[in-house]
Write an enzyme that holds these catalytic residues in place. Structure first.
Site, PDB file in Angstrom:
ATOM      1  N   SER A 159       1.064  -1.248  -0.273  1.00 21.44           N
ATOM      2  CA  SER A 159       0.144   0.438   0.245  1.00 21.44           C
ATOM      3  C   SER A 159       0.930   1.184  -0.190  1.00 21.44           C
ATOM      4  O   SER A 159       2.114   1.091  -0.273  1.00 21.44           O
ATOM      5  CB  SER A 159      -0.997  -0.068   1.224  1.00 21.44           C
ATOM      6  OG  SER A 159      -1.902   0.968   0.844  1.00 21.44           O
ATOM      7  N   ASN A 160       0.716   2.540  -0.039  1.00 18.31           N
ATOM      8  CA  ASN A 160       1.156   3.385   0.114  1.00 18.31           C
ATOM      9  C   ASN A 160       0.813   4.717   1.161  1.00 18.31           C
ATOM     10  O   ASN A 160      -0.441   4.097   2.448  1.00 18.31           O
ATOM     11  CB  ASN A 160       0.987   4.157  -1.387  1.00 18.31           C
ATOM     12  CG  ASN A 160      -0.579   4.737  -1.183  1.00 18.31           C
ATOM     13  OD1 ASN A 160      -1.424   5.437  -0.340  1.00 18.31           O
ATOM     14  ND2 ASN A 160      -0.641   4.480  -2.534  1.00 18.31           N
ATOM     15  N   ARG A 161       1.318   5.635   1.447  1.00 18.29           N
ATOM     16  CA  ARG A 161       0.618   5.961   2.824  1.00 18.29           C
ATOM     17  C   ARG A 161      -0.531   7.315   2.565  1.00 18.29           C
ATOM     18  O   ARG A 161      -0.130   8.309   3.945  1.00 18.29           O
ATOM     19  CB  ARG A 161       2.021   7.643   2.819  1.00 18.29           C
ATOM     20  CG  ARG A 161       3.756   6.365   3.359  1.00 18.29           C
ATOM     21  CD  ARG A 161       4.974   7.586   3.633  1.00 18.29           C
ATOM     22  NE  ARG A 161       5.898   6.633   3.840  1.00 18.29           N
ATOM     23  CZ  ARG A 161       6.095   6.068   4.956  1.00 18.29           C
ATOM     24  NH1 ARG A 161       5.505   5.812   6.241  1.00 18.29           N
ATOM     25  NH2 ARG A 161       7.670   5.516   4.688  1.00 18.29           N
ATOM     26  N   ALA A 186      -4.460   7.919  -4.120  1.00 22.62           N
ATOM     27  CA  ALA A 186      -3.259   7.261  -4.739  1.00 22.62           C
ATOM     28  C   ALA A 186      -3.331   5.511  -4.796  1.00 22.62           C
ATOM     29  O   ALA A 186      -3.122   4.905  -3.920  1.00 22.62           O
ATOM     30  CB  ALA A 186      -2.239   7.454  -3.208  1.00 22.62           C
TER      31      ALA A 186
END
Ligand code: C5P
Length: 414
Positions: free
Chosen positions: A214-216, A281
């Protein structure tokens, strides 16, 4: 207007009314009464000079709150931080030339000027001074600097001044100050009739049943856009990856996990939408073969994950559009504008919001952000660091200016 007829427009709003040392300070008493009548909770802050004209007691009685006057007086809370942080708007009326200078330069030598530096809400300034002071080049510069920062500085009115001169310097009429407060706080319905599809948050791409890539992304920007569009009258569908945020009321929220689920949900709702704002995102890559059981360590010293590209949802939807306006985001850490321009062209967008996620004070997870809006027609608009909620409104205004109002589709107004 008859008191009984006054509309309750400011119900539940917390306002700070700053009063500085002009002869017009007495007019702030009338303004306070009107604000209180409209249902606002008003905290009055007076400068030392203001107290020479009107006593704090007058404001205290009418606001039902203690009037703050001293930065160094002990309070239960850090009043110079807590009050502006909780305020929906700060109004300074009357504002002297001295106050304008301090605000423009960022001086913080008393309670009101210090509060202003902590403000994250709209600030409305209503100047009052002698005509020659208002037209003095230094004052003109300070007013320009404040306006460039997004502070609403009203023009004083022409009329007889305390000096006997007839010139521009009178405190703007109460109705003008109220209009400015309403404009800042009561949302316009300028998105009525639009069906806005917003994506937000990260996606999670499974490796196995318990792990993912995943991402932030926190989702805050997309949620703020969804809320702002709803407030401005749009019908909003929010397609959200996993976040800790509460789904906004009055918005249809579709929760998804993966890029593929996000793609399905957006594809479903895109044909009936008029605007797509793709703030999510989305993962660019996902494990090629997620496994059905939890991966075991079992003596392995390394594990190679094979990744495959996810479909570019935005590019696909943009290619399928009929009359929709398509807006993308570009989260970059370097060469922000040139990368964003490439994406704007490459994905066939109307608008891209370029976001430097490496900058301090903004980007992923933060409550604040600063962006540059780029249009397909070459327009460019810089939106400086501000709370994401306010930025969301600015972005909607930019989209509207570019895509709804201007059928000529020319560049954004700088
Ligand atoms: O190419 P890049 O991922 O930087 O582009 C960012 C924009 O494209 C964002 O608006 C993002 O939501 C969208 N995007 C997408 N599908 C992907 C990757 C990004 O729609 N697979």
């Amino acid at each position: 207007m008859d008191e009984a007829q006054t509309p309750i427009n400011l119900w539940g709003k917390r306002l700070v009314l700053g009063v500085t040392g002009s002869i017009a300070a007495y007019k702030a008493v009338g303004l306070l009464r009107v604000l209180a009548r409209e249902g606002a909770a008003v905290s009055v802050v007076m400068t030392q000079a203001a107290m020479k004209f009107v006593t704090p007691l007058t404001f205290e009685v009418l606001s039902g709150r203690r009037v703050a006057t001293d930065l160094f007086e002990s309070h239960e809370e850090m009043i110079h931080l807590a009050v502006p942080e909780q305020a929906h708007a700060i109004i300074v009326a009357p504002a002297t030339a001295n106050f304008l200078a301090k605000a423009a330069l960022g001086l913080a030598d008393d309670l009101l000027s210090t509060m202003l530096l902590n403000a994250r809400c709209p600030v409305i300034v209503a100047p009052a001074m002698d005509g020659d002071m208002w037209t003095h080049s230094t004052v003109v510069q300070h007013v320009q600097a404040l306006r460039a920062r997004g502070i609403v500085v009203l023009d004083p009115e022409v009329g007889p001044l305390a000096s006997g001169q007839v010139a521009q310097g009178r405190l703007p009429a109460e109705s003008k100050i109220l209009d400015a407060i309403h404009a800042a706080l009561v949302p316009q319905r300028d998105w009525q009739g639009q069906r806005v599809l917003v994506s937000a948050g990260p996606t999670q791409e499974p490796i196995d049943p318990v792990r993912f890539i995943s991402n932030r992304s926190s989702g805050k920007m997309g949620y703020a856009i969804a809320e702002a569009a709803r407030n401005r009258g749009a019908e909003v569908i929010l397609v959200a990856g996993p976040t800790s945020l509460t789904p906004p009321s009055g918005v249809t929220t579709v929760s998804v996990n993966t890029a593929s689920e996000m793609s399905d949900a957006l594809n479903r709702h895109f044909p009936s939408s008029t605007v797509l704002i793709m703030a999510a995102a989305v993962a660019d890559f996902r494990p090629k073969m997620p496994v059905g059981q939890k991966l075991k360590k079992q003596g392995k010293s390394e594990l190679v994950l094979e990744l495959e590209a996810t479909p570019d949802i935005l590019a696909m939807l943009s290619a399928r559009r009929t009359s929709q306006i398509v807006v993308g985001f570009a989260a970059e850490t370097e060469q922000v504008l040139s990368h964003a321009k490439d994406k704007l062209r490459g994905k066939g967008l109307d608008l891209i919001i370029a976001n430097n996620v490496a900058q301090t004070g903004g980007g992923f997870g933060s409550d604040d952000n600063a962006v540059v809006v780029l249009s397909a027609t070459g327009g460019q608009k810089t939106l400086g660091l501000m709370p994401k909620r306010r930025l969301a409104d600015e972005i909607l205004t930019a989209v509207r200016e570019l895509c709804f109002i201007s059928s000529r589709r020319e560049s954004l107004v700088e």
